[in-house]
Design an enzyme around this catalytic site. Structure first.
Site, short mmCIF file in Angstrom:
data_model
loop_
_atom_site.label_atom_id
_atom_site.label_comp_id
_atom_site.label_asym_id
_atom_site.label_seq_id
_atom_site.Cartn_x
_atom_site.Cartn_y
_atom_site.Cartn_z
N SER A 116 0.51 -24.25 11.46
CA SER A 116 -0.04 -23.64 10.25
C SER A 116 -0.63 -24.72 9.35
O SER A 116 -1.53 -25.45 9.76
CB SER A 116 1.05 -22.81 9.56
N ASP A 170 -1.62 -12.53 14.27
CA ASP A 170 -1.22 -13.39 13.16
C ASP A 170 -1.74 -12.81 11.84
O ASP A 170 -2.95 -12.73 11.64
CB ASP A 170 -1.79 -14.80 13.39
N HIS A 201 2.62 -14.88 13.36
CA HIS A 201 2.52 -16.26 12.87
C HIS A 201 3.82 -16.97 13.23
O HIS A 201 4.73 -17.10 12.40
CB HIS A 201 2.28 -16.25 11.35
#
Length: 221
Positions: A116, A170, A201
């Site tokens: 991320s 996601d 995610h």
């Protein structure tokens, strides 16, 4: 000042380092449990370094202070990342790479990974490397600045292979942004291995297995 880190060594006198950056609001402990799942019996001794991002206010979360590699100012992926925060975090990554070099592990034996926000910094730092790392790992992330950032890459940076993975569902960084970033890197001359998985995610077992296969080739080289 160098960032505090969680470290794991898989054997004495490690010959390689995996430097792994966590996501927004997490810390260096977040991905440490993945190490046993990732390892292969025949690998050389590795040092895993999981730094803690600085604590800073994050605009998109109401100014709440949390561990973050940069401030997120809005929902538009083209402009959401705080440029000053990215510069600061890239410099901190470079300091960690230099520290590993001082401990006897050359950049060519360092893999820079991130999830991320951490993946965004891994890519941003990788683009600027004049001395290529062994590879870049970008999990559930995107390239800040997109094609404009890729156009400013150091000519030597494209020697770094990239493992890029994303979840189909996601909700935090939609998969199309990850895929577009992977395509931008390919057009810029990077060798990109792109994967997508039926997940949100997060990471999944299949992804860790694929990453292990990719790392196996890096270590063999």
């Amino acid at each position: 000042m160098r960032l505090e880190c969680v470290e794991q060594e898989t054997g004495p006198a490690p010959a390689w380092t995996v430097l792994w950056l966590h996501g927004l609001g997490a810390d260096g402990h977040d991905f440490a449990p993945i190490v046993p799942e990732l390892l292969r019996p025949h690998w050389p001794a590795l040092r895993f370094v999981f730094p803690h991002a600085p604590v800073r206010p994050v605009t998109i979360n109401g100014g709440m202070r949390m561990r973050a590699w940069y401030d997120i100012t809005g929902m538009d992926f083209a402009t959401r990342a705080d440029a000053a925060g990215i510069e600061e975090s890239v410099a901190q990554v470079e300091a960690l790479v230099a520290h590993e070099a001082a401990r006897g592990i050359a950049p060519s034996r360092i893999v820079l990974a991130g999830f991320s926000q951490g993946g965004a910094i891994a890519l941003a730092a990788g683009l600027r490397r004049s001395e290529p790392l062994a590879g870049l790992v970008a999990l559930s992330t995107y390239l800040p600045g997109g094609a404009a950032a890729a156009a400013q890459r150091h000519p030597n940076a494209v020697a770094q292979p990239v493992f890029f993975a994303h979840g189909d569902s996601d909700p935090v960084i939609p998969v199309q942004y990850g895929q577009a970033s992977a395509q931008v890197l390919e057009r810029a001359g990077f060798e990109v291995q792109w994967h997508r998985y039926p997940m949100a995610h997060q990471v999944c077992a299949e992804e860790i297995a694929d990453l292990g296969d990719w790392l196996d080739r890096r270590l063999a080289a």
